[in-house]
Design a protein around this motif. Sequence first.
Motif, mmCIF file in Angstrom:
data_model
loop_
_atom_site.group_PDB
_atom_site.id
_atom_site.type_symbol
_atom_site.label_atom_id
_atom_site.label_comp_id
_atom_site.label_asym_id
_atom_site.label_seq_id
_atom_site.Cartn_x
_atom_site.Cartn_y
_atom_site.Cartn_z
ATOM 1 N N HIS A 15 0.815 -1.226 0.000
ATOM 2 C CA HIS A 15 0.000 0.000 0.000
ATOM 3 C C HIS A 15 0.844 1.268 0.000
ATOM 4 N N ARG A 16 1.993 1.210 -0.652
ATOM 5 C CA ARG A 16 2.849 2.394 -0.812
ATOM 6 C C ARG A 16 2.643 2.940 -2.224
ATOM 7 N N SER A 17 1.481 3.519 -2.430
ATOM 8 C CA SER A 17 1.074 3.987 -3.757
ATOM 9 C C SER A 17 2.015 5.041 -4.324
ATOM 10 N N ILE A 18 2.371 6.009 -3.514
ATOM 11 C CA ILE A 18 3.216 7.095 -4.007
ATOM 12 C C ILE A 18 4.572 6.563 -4.443
ATOM 13 N N ALA A 19 5.147 5.662 -3.662
ATOM 14 C CA ALA A 19 6.444 5.080 -4.031
ATOM 15 C C ALA A 19 6.330 4.301 -5.340
ATOM 16 N N ALA A 20 5.257 3.538 -5.500
ATOM 17 C CA ALA A 20 5.062 2.758 -6.725
ATOM 18 C C ALA A 20 4.906 3.680 -7.932
ATOM 19 N N ILE A 21 4.106 4.727 -7.790
ATOM 20 C CA ILE A 21 3.878 5.667 -8.894
ATOM 21 C C ILE A 21 5.175 6.406 -9.236
ATOM 22 N N ALA A 22 5.939 6.796 -8.217
ATOM 23 C CA ALA A 22 7.217 7.478 -8.457
ATOM 24 C C ALA A 22 8.187 6.567 -9.208
ATOM 25 N N THR A 23 8.236 5.303 -8.843
ATOM 26 C CA THR A 23 9.124 4.359 -9.528
ATOM 27 C C THR A 23 8.692 4.164 -10.977
ATOM 28 N N ILE A 24 7.386 4.077 -11.206
ATOM 29 C CA ILE A 24 6.883 3.942 -12.580
ATOM 30 C C ILE A 24 7.293 5.169 -13.398
ATOM 31 N N ARG A 25 7.132 6.355 -12.829
ATOM 32 C CA ARG A 25 7.513 7.591 -13.538
ATOM 33 C C ARG A 25 9.000 7.607 -13.859
ATOM 34 N N GLU A 26 9.828 7.225 -12.884
ATOM 35 C CA GLU A 26 11.277 7.219 -13.096
ATOM 36 C C GLU A 26 11.683 6.190 -14.150
ATOM 37 N N THR A 27 11.047 5.019 -14.113
ATOM 38 C CA THR A 27 11.393 3.935 -15.030
ATOM 39 C C THR A 27 10.963 4.255 -16.454
ATOM 40 N N TRP A 28 9.772 4.747 -16.620
ATOM 41 C CA TRP A 28 9.215 4.986 -17.951
ATOM 42 C C TRP A 28 9.371 6.415 -18.439
ATOM 43 N N GLY A 29 9.704 7.347 -17.527
ATOM 44 C CA GLY A 29 9.805 8.746 -17.921
ATOM 45 C C GLY A 29 8.481 9.321 -18.384
ATOM 46 N N CYS A 30 7.410 8.960 -17.663
ATOM 47 C CA CYS A 30 6.069 9.369 -18.076
ATOM 48 C C CYS A 30 5.490 10.410 -17.120
ATOM 49 N N THR A 31 4.301 10.888 -17.459
ATOM 50 C CA THR A 31 3.605 11.874 -16.634
ATOM 51 C C THR A 31 2.928 11.182 -15.448
ATOM 52 N N VAL A 32 2.491 11.981 -14.488
ATOM 53 C CA VAL A 32 1.775 11.428 -13.336
ATOM 54 C C VAL A 32 0.497 10.699 -13.774
ATOM 55 N N PRO A 33 -0.344 11.293 -14.633
ATOM 56 C CA PRO A 33 -1.544 10.554 -15.062
ATOM 57 C C PRO A 33 -1.216 9.220 -15.751
ATOM 58 N N GLN A 34 -0.158 9.195 -16.560
ATOM 59 C CA GLN A 34 0.237 7.950 -17.216
ATOM 60 C C GLN A 34 0.721 6.921 -16.192
ATOM 61 N N ALA A 35 1.500 7.384 -15.219
ATOM 62 C CA ALA A 35 1.996 6.490 -14.174
ATOM 63 C C ALA A 35 0.842 5.971 -13.318
ATOM 64 N N LEU A 36 -0.131 6.821 -13.046
ATOM 65 C CA LEU A 36 -1.291 6.403 -12.272
ATOM 66 C C LEU A 36 -2.091 5.339 -13.023
ATOM 67 N N ASP A 37 -2.257 5.527 -14.321
ATOM 68 C CA ASP A 37 -2.937 4.507 -15.130
ATOM 69 C C ASP A 37 -2.189 3.176 -15.080
ATOM 70 N N ALA A 38 -0.862 3.232 -15.194
ATOM 71 C CA ALA A 38 -0.051 2.010 -15.130
ATOM 72 C C ALA A 38 -0.159 1.361 -13.757
ATOM 73 N N TYR A 39 -0.170 2.190 -12.702
ATOM 74 C CA TYR A 39 -0.311 1.689 -11.336
ATOM 75 C C TYR A 39 -1.632 0.941 -11.178
ATOM 76 N N VAL A 40 -2.722 1.531 -11.624
ATOM 77 C CA VAL A 40 -4.041 0.896 -11.501
ATOM 78 C C VAL A 40 -4.072 -0.411 -12.280
ATOM 79 N N GLN A 41 -3.512 -0.399 -13.475
ATOM 80 C CA GLN A 41 -3.476 -1.623 -14.281
ATOM 81 C C GLN A 41 -2.687 -2.723 -13.574
#
Length: 76
Positions: A15-41
Amino acid sequence: MDQLPASVDHDILAHRSIAAIATIRETWGCTVPQALDAYVQRYEELRRDRRGGLKPGSEEEHGSRSAPVAGDAKNP
């Protein structure tokens, strides 16, 4: 999901959503909305694939059908 670090799954399950979203953004170089979509998926994939295998206190045990969202009252 393509080439996400294992830490993303660990953060989602803990349940560390912010950490997961931050890692997705860093890995993919995407925007917050894109990272949030990836997180939900990815959350939905884990929920489906690990039915009964999510950690105690998880959203699954409480009957929630939606992915936790950073800033949500249930997921500070």
